[in-house]
Motif scaffolding. Structure first.
Motif, mmCIF file in Angstrom:
data_model
loop_
_atom_site.group_PDB
_atom_site.id
_atom_site.type_symbol
_atom_site.label_atom_id
_atom_site.label_comp_id
_atom_site.label_asym_id
_atom_site.label_seq_id
_atom_site.Cartn_x
_atom_site.Cartn_y
_atom_site.Cartn_z
ATOM 1 N N SER A 78 0.824 -1.205 0.000
ATOM 2 C CA SER A 78 0.000 0.000 0.000
ATOM 3 C C SER A 78 0.859 1.256 0.000
ATOM 4 C CB SER A 78 -0.937 0.013 1.213
ATOM 5 O OG SER A 78 -0.190 0.035 2.424
ATOM 6 N N VAL A 79 1.991 1.224 0.682
ATOM 7 C CA VAL A 79 2.903 2.366 0.700
ATOM 8 C C VAL A 79 3.525 2.556 -0.678
ATOM 9 C CG1 VAL A 79 5.074 3.240 1.664
ATOM 10 C CG2 VAL A 79 3.363 2.203 3.173
ATOM 11 N N ALA A 80 3.941 1.450 -1.298
ATOM 12 C CA ALA A 80 4.495 1.528 -2.661
ATOM 13 C C ALA A 80 3.462 2.085 -3.631
ATOM 14 C CB ALA A 80 4.953 0.140 -3.112
ATOM 15 N N LEU A 81 2.212 1.672 -3.477
ATOM 16 C CA LEU A 81 1.148 2.183 -4.344
ATOM 17 C C LEU A 81 0.961 3.684 -4.133
ATOM 18 C CD1 LEU A 81 -1.094 1.625 -6.409
ATOM 19 C CD2 LEU A 81 -2.628 1.138 -4.482
ATOM 20 N N GLY A 82 1.020 4.132 -2.881
ATOM 21 C CA GLY A 82 0.908 5.558 -2.605
ATOM 22 C C GLY A 82 2.024 6.350 -3.262
ATOM 23 N N MET A 83 3.241 5.807 -3.226
ATOM 24 C CA MET A 83 4.369 6.469 -3.893
ATOM 25 C C MET A 83 4.123 6.578 -5.395
ATOM 26 S SD MET A 83 7.550 4.622 -1.879
ATOM 27 C CE MET A 83 8.820 5.405 -2.903
ATOM 28 N N PRO A 136 5.051 -6.551 -8.679
ATOM 29 C CA PRO A 136 4.186 -7.667 -8.288
ATOM 30 C C PRO A 136 3.356 -7.379 -7.034
ATOM 31 C CG PRO A 136 6.365 -8.476 -8.887
ATOM 32 C CD PRO A 136 6.458 -6.979 -8.870
ATOM 33 N N ALA A 137 3.933 -6.669 -6.072
ATOM 34 C CA ALA A 137 3.219 -6.397 -4.829
ATOM 35 C C ALA A 137 2.044 -5.458 -5.058
ATOM 36 C CB ALA A 137 4.173 -5.804 -3.801
ATOM 37 N N THR A 138 2.273 -4.377 -5.813
ATOM 38 C CA THR A 138 1.183 -3.427 -6.059
ATOM 39 C C THR A 138 0.205 -3.966 -7.099
ATOM 40 O OG1 THR A 138 2.632 -2.244 -7.604
ATOM 41 C CG2 THR A 138 2.467 -1.380 -5.372
ATOM 42 N N ALA A 139 0.671 -4.825 -7.997
ATOM 43 C CA ALA A 139 -0.246 -5.449 -8.962
ATOM 44 C C ALA A 139 -1.272 -6.305 -8.223
ATOM 45 C CB ALA A 139 0.537 -6.294 -9.958
ATOM 46 N N ALA A 140 -0.801 -7.029 -7.221
ATOM 47 C CA ALA A 140 -1.722 -7.834 -6.415
ATOM 48 C C ALA A 140 -2.693 -6.946 -5.656
ATOM 49 C CB ALA A 140 -0.929 -8.700 -5.438
ATOM 50 N N LEU A 141 -2.207 -5.789 -5.210
ATOM 51 C CA LEU A 141 -3.062 -4.868 -4.474
ATOM 52 C C LEU A 141 -4.138 -4.274 -5.372
ATOM 53 C CD1 LEU A 141 -3.419 -3.714 -1.673
ATOM 54 C CD2 LEU A 141 -1.830 -1.882 -2.274
ATOM 55 N N LEU A 142 -3.792 -3.995 -6.643
ATOM 56 C CA LEU A 142 -4.791 -3.499 -7.584
ATOM 57 C C LEU A 142 -5.930 -4.506 -7.725
ATOM 58 C CD1 LEU A 142 -2.728 -1.926 -10.531
ATOM 59 C CD2 LEU A 142 -3.932 -0.736 -8.696
#
Length: 308
Positions: A78-83, A136-142
């Protein structure tokens, strides 16, 4: 702090709240458009190199750099997505004020803000989807927050594009009314960010130390990288000092209010992402003001040395 606990730092939003946030997002873009003039874009055509260099750095290079930083640092998703979301936003109106304070080229700053804001109608959602999908981490979050490319693009373009067009039309056909509305809309955007930060702090006070220790260092690093990118882009084409200052500040001061509204409206108010946008909204004012002050003091020192 665990991923789950930091993502608990959010404001619960029902369907009515979502509609209100969509309206706030539209009003933010309407307020930005009140500052845009056709003359700003004519200036780009006359001397395109500086503003287009800034646009490339902001629209293409900064999102790519943000993705690379997230891949190396590997913060929680979630932090990476915010960035990534903040890195995909256009320049904010405060950059014009800070550029003026630092004796940079204010006209160039205004031109770049307008250009990046118009391009952001398409570039911001595309950059968010592209770079988030490549991690990969933010793709899963999407997938977790159920962001589908088609509806997300269509809704974001509508929310950003329609008020932008209305604001520019008003500024063109009723400039006096636009001038009267400009300041209230700018204040509203700033208050929206401050109120969110205060509300989050009040309701999640136990996370304040984590915000300061886990979120703010990433915000400071990300912002420093953006400022450095702007400076390097300016130096790459040998801009003068005033133009270099404008480009540096423009790349380093994103419209974090827009990013925050997108997170709250489109990404389920995800805690880590929202805290990044809120932290950026605080820090880029501090870093921008500090740079402007240092530049002014440097100019004054050089004038004293020349007159001695």
């Amino acid at each position: 702090m665990t991923d789950a606990s930091i993502d608990a730092v959010l404001i619960q939003i029902d369907s009515t709240g979502q509609a209100i946030l969509g309206l706030v997002l539209a009003l933010i873009m309407f307020g930005v458009a009140l500052d845009l003039r056709l003359s700003d874009f004519i200036a780009v055509l006359r001397k395109p190199l500086a503003p287009l260099t800034g646009l490339v750095a902001q629209t293409l290079l900064l999102p790519a750099l943000t993705w690379a930083m997230a891949m190396v640092i590997q913060p929680q998703p979630s932090v990476a997505l915010g960035m990534i979301i903040v890195g995909a936003c256009p320049g904010g109106n405060l950059s014009n004020l800070i550029t003026h304070m630092g004796r940079g080229n204010t006209a160039l700053s205004v031109c770049m803000t307008g250009l990046s804001s118009v391009v952001a109608i398409i570039a911001t959602p595309l950059n968010i989807l592209l770079w988030a999908s490549l991690n990969p981490a933010t793709a899963a979050l999407l997938r977790q927050v159920d962001i589908e490319a088609g509806p997300f693009l269509a809704q974001t373009v509508l929310i950003l594009g329609l008020p932008m067009a209305l604001g520019m039309a008003l500024a063109h056909w009723a400039p006096r009314l636009a001038a009267r509305l400009r300041r209230p809309f700018q204040i509203m955007s700033f208050l929206f960010l401050i109120l969110f930060i205060l509300a989050t702090t009040a309701s999640n006070g136990r996370y304040l130390l984590t915000f300061l220790s886990d979120i703010m260092p990433l915000v400071v690093l990300h912002n420093a990288a953006a400022l450095l990118l702007g400076w390097l882009a300016a130096k790459a084409i040998r801009m003068n000092a005033a133009d270099s200052r404008a480009v540096t500040i423009e790349i380093g001061m994103q419209n974090s209010g827009l990013g925050l509204a997108l997170i709250l409206n489109q990404f389920d108010a995800l805690g880590g992402a929202a805290l990044i946008a809120a932290g950026w909204g605080i820090w880029h004012i501090v870093s921008g003001w500090t740079l402007a002050t240092l530049w002014k003091r440097g100019d004054a020192r050089r004038r004293r040395e020349q007159s001695a």
